[in-house]
Every structure is written in C-alpha cells, then in structure tokens.
Design an enzyme around this catalytic site. Structure first.
Site, PDB file in Angstrom:
ATOM      1  N   GLY A   1      25.273  65.827  20.602  1.00 17.81           N
ATOM      2  CA  GLY A   1      23.980  65.435  21.195  1.00 17.81           C
ATOM      3  C   GLY A   1      24.131  63.956  21.384  1.00 17.81           C
TER       4      GLY A   1
ATOM      5  N   GLN B   1      39.995  43.447  18.333  1.00 19.86           N
ATOM      6  CA  GLN B   1      40.050  42.046  19.154  1.00 19.86           C
ATOM      7  C   GLN B   1      41.022  41.302  18.191  1.00 19.86           C
ATOM      8  OE1 GLN B   1      38.472  41.134  21.803  1.00 19.86           O
ATOM      9  NE2 GLN B   1      38.716  38.994  21.612  1.00 19.86           N
TER      10      GLN B   1
ATOM     11  N   GLY C   1      46.411  41.115  22.121  1.00 21.90           N
ATOM     12  CA  GLY C   1      47.022  42.040  23.286  1.00 21.90           C
ATOM     13  C   GLY C   1      47.611  43.248  22.660  1.00 21.90           C
TER      14      GLY C   1
ATOM     15  N   GLU D   1      26.520  69.531  11.505  1.00 24.83           N
ATOM     16  CA  GLU D   1      27.456  69.220  12.697  1.00 24.83           C
ATOM     17  C   GLU D   1      27.099  67.812  12.723  1.00 24.83           C
ATOM     18  OE1 GLU D   1      28.264  69.682  17.518  1.00 24.83           O
ATOM     19  OE2 GLU D   1      27.075  71.013  16.440  1.00 24.83           O
TER      20      GLU D   1
ATOM     21  N   GLY E   1      25.180  71.674  34.052  1.00 26.32           N
ATOM     22  CA  GLY E   1      24.283  70.805  34.502  1.00 26.32           C
ATOM     23  C   GLY E   1      23.040  70.693  33.468  1.00 26.32           C
TER      24      GLY E   1
ATOM     25  N   ARG F   1      50.674  39.006  10.589  1.00 28.82           N
ATOM     26  CA  ARG F   1      50.759  38.276  11.808  1.00 28.82           C
ATOM     27  C   ARG F   1      50.480  36.852  11.951  1.00 28.82           C
ATOM     28  NH1 ARG F   1      52.965  38.344  17.121  1.00 28.82           N
ATOM     29  NH2 ARG F   1      51.635  37.652  18.769  1.00 28.82           N
TER      30      ARG F   1
ATOM     31  N   ILE G   1      32.480  77.078  19.545  1.00 30.72           N
ATOM     32  CA  ILE G   1      31.062  77.194  19.894  1.00 30.72           C
ATOM     33  C   ILE G   1      30.717  76.945  21.278  1.00 30.72           C
ATOM     34  CG2 ILE G   1      29.968  75.394  18.605  1.00 30.72           C
ATOM     35  CD1 ILE G   1      27.540  77.065  18.084  1.00 30.72           C
ATOM     36  N   ALA G   2      30.266  77.649  22.166  1.00 33.14           N
ATOM     37  CA  ALA G   2      30.128  77.064  23.541  1.00 33.14           C
ATOM     38  C   ALA G   2      28.672  76.812  23.775  1.00 33.14           C
ATOM     39  CB  ALA G   2      30.416  78.336  24.576  1.00 33.14           C
TER      40      ALA G   2
ATOM     41  N   GLN H   1      39.276  31.092   9.416  1.00 33.76           N
ATOM     42  CA  GLN H   1      38.033  31.282   8.948  1.00 33.76           C
ATOM     43  C   GLN H   1      37.287  32.244   9.873  1.00 33.76           C
ATOM     44  OE1 GLN H   1      34.794  28.633   9.141  1.00 33.76           O
ATOM     45  NE2 GLN H   1      34.909  28.504   6.993  1.00 33.76           N
TER      46      GLN H   1
END
Length: 304
Positions: A291, A263, A267, A169, A55, A195, A49-50, A206
């Site tokens: 929107g 976070q 890394g 939508e 602009g 980890r 759907i376009a 904590q």
C-alpha cells in the site's frame, strides 16, 4: 529481520512464511491447513499472494480479476502484477471477485496450485530499480479452473480478510525498514572511520559526526516505535490505522537515513559494489508496496 539487515531480497521468505501462511492458518479449513501448510514449512511449496492488478494499484476495491462458479469448480480470469515470488510460487492466494457487487463487496480469496493449472501463465520477471534477487512478476489467469474447495473462508469475505491481515504485512515492512537503517548506520560508521580526506578520517569532520548523530536519533526512535507495535500486535491490539501510519513513517525515515548515509560515502556510495548503494536502491520500494504511503496516511487520518 536478519534477512532485511543482511539486505537479502530474494526469495520472499517473509511473505511466504509471515503473510501467505497466516491466511491459510486463519481462514483455511482443517483439510486445507493439512494440505498446504506442512509443504510450505518444508519448503516444498513456495507461496505468493496476488493482489495488485495493472489498473488498480493500491486500490484493492477496484480489482477486476473474477472467479465464476461452474459446477464444483471456480473459473478464474484476470491479470496480476508486481507479485513477489511470482516466478517461483506454486501456491498462490488470488484475490478475485466472486460476486457482482461493486467495491469491497464480492471479493474472495482463492488458492491456485500452479502445477498443471491450465490457463495459468507467468509473465515477465520484472526489471526493477532494486531488489534484483526478488522474482517480482506478472501473472495471468485465462479461465484457470480450481476446485470450489480452494476457496479460503466464506465467499465475499475477501476484503475483510485482507484488512485483518494487512496490519501484520505492514508491520513486517516497517521492521524491514528499521533493519535497513541499522545496517546503513553500521556500514557508514565503519566507512567514515577508515576513509581519509584532506589528511584525516572523514569521521573527524564535525559535519560527519552531526549527520550520524541525527541518523542515530531517527534509528533509535524507529526501533522503539516498531518494538512497541510488535508488542501491541502480539497482544492483538495493533489496528489497521496504526499499522498503516507506522509503515508510512518508518519507510520514509528509511529512505532519508539511507540517503544521508550514502552521501558520506561520496562517489563510492554510488557504486553497486558497496552495500550502501544496494540498500539505497532497495529502500525505495518500501514506500510503495504493501500500500503506497499516500494510502497509508489516508487510512491513518480516517481514524483521527
């Protein structure tokens, strides 16, 4: 929902099946339904759907793409951008101006079948921050001729049709947001428990447990809200203002939750081979498409 949880951004199956097809189902003639819906269901046609224009952005009333009548044909001229499925679609609902009235008046929905459509051009497959698998494109209509019979519903009713279908939508976008949050939480829980840092699993700190408890609270609240809205929508009780507010709130929480989860990866969270990085990149557009959230809040506020 499962595609969102798996973070599969392409092709835009949700848009094809749950946004484009319903426009044809609700506003198409019986002949139009028989012509297009079975082929879409079989995957022989990809729908798009376009709406958005270079602009206009979220301002649907500022659209300039026009379709003038010439005998038994409509001649479409204009440009669209940020169109999901734009490179692959061969059945495109184009929102265009068929009357001279300003603003919302005079907009109509016209179906363009791209096969052999003279004057139809696909522009770039846009280079986005995220959603790399999604073919989001520019589309150009240079005096594209289609039969008058490709008009969906009555001429000049396009804006009303859009307002009737946009709640679904926006609810779909909120559903995608919840699934993204749930996936982010699952990935992060698994990561922090295996980890290690400073001689112990990251889960043992904590701060990690507190952060993930806060994330879980947001995810549970978002899931409860969206589930309630799904029930309301199925009962025909979800109005445009409520759908807009839910879309805005859930997608903002999505970006916050995914950021908090990333976070905790340190890394490695910035590396694209980790799903959390892809979830982070893909989440940002949720606050823009369907929107912008600023427009969503304005729509919601008008009903208060």
């Amino acid at each position: 929902m499962e595609a969102a949880r798996a973070n599969l951004s392409g092709f835009g199956g949700g848009l094809h099946s749950a946004i484009v097809a319903p426009y044809i189902l609700h506003y198409g003639t019986e002949a139009q339904k028989q012509r297009w819906l079975p082929a879409m269901a079989r995957g022989e046609r990809v729908g798009a759907i376009a709406m958005t224009e270079p602009g206009a952005g979220s301002d649907l009333q500022a659209m300039r793409t026009a379709a003038r009548r010439d005998g038994d044909e409509l001649v479409i001229s204009g440009a669209k951008t940020f169109i999901t499925n734009g490179q692959n679609a061969d059945l495109i609902i184009v929102v265009c101006r068929t009357g001279g009235e300003p603003g919302a008046k005079g907009l109509s929905l016209v179906v363009v079948e791209t096969d052999g459509a003279a004057g139809f051009r696909r522009g770039r497959n846009l280079d986005k921050i995220g959603m790399k698998a999604q073919d989001t494109s520019e589309l150009f209509f240079d005096d594209v001729r289609v039969p008058v019979g490709n008009l969906l519903g009555e001429p000049g009713r396009g804006f009303v049709q859009l307002m009737e279908q946009l709640p679904q939508e926006r609810l779909i976008i909120a559903l995608q947001g919840v699934a993204s949050m749930e996936r982010a939480l699952t990935e992060t829980l698994a990561y922090v428990k295996q980890r290690t840092a400073f001689g112990q699993p990251v889960w043992e700190f904590q701060n990690t447990r507190f952060k993930l408890a806060e994330v879980q609270a947001v995810v549970l609240a978002a899931r409860a809200l969206v589930d309630a809205c799904m029930v309301a929508h199925l009962q025909g009780e979800l109005d445009a203002a409520r759908a807009a507010l839910v879309k805005a709130w859930v997608t903002e929480q999505q970006c916050h939750v995914v950021d908090e989860c990333l976070q905790l990866f340190g890394g490695y969270g910035y590396m694209m081979e980790y799903p959390i990085a892809e979830l982070y990149a893909d989440a940002r557009v949720q606050r823009i498409y369907g929107g912008t959230n600023e427009i969503m809040k304005e729509l919601a506020a008008r009903s208060m």
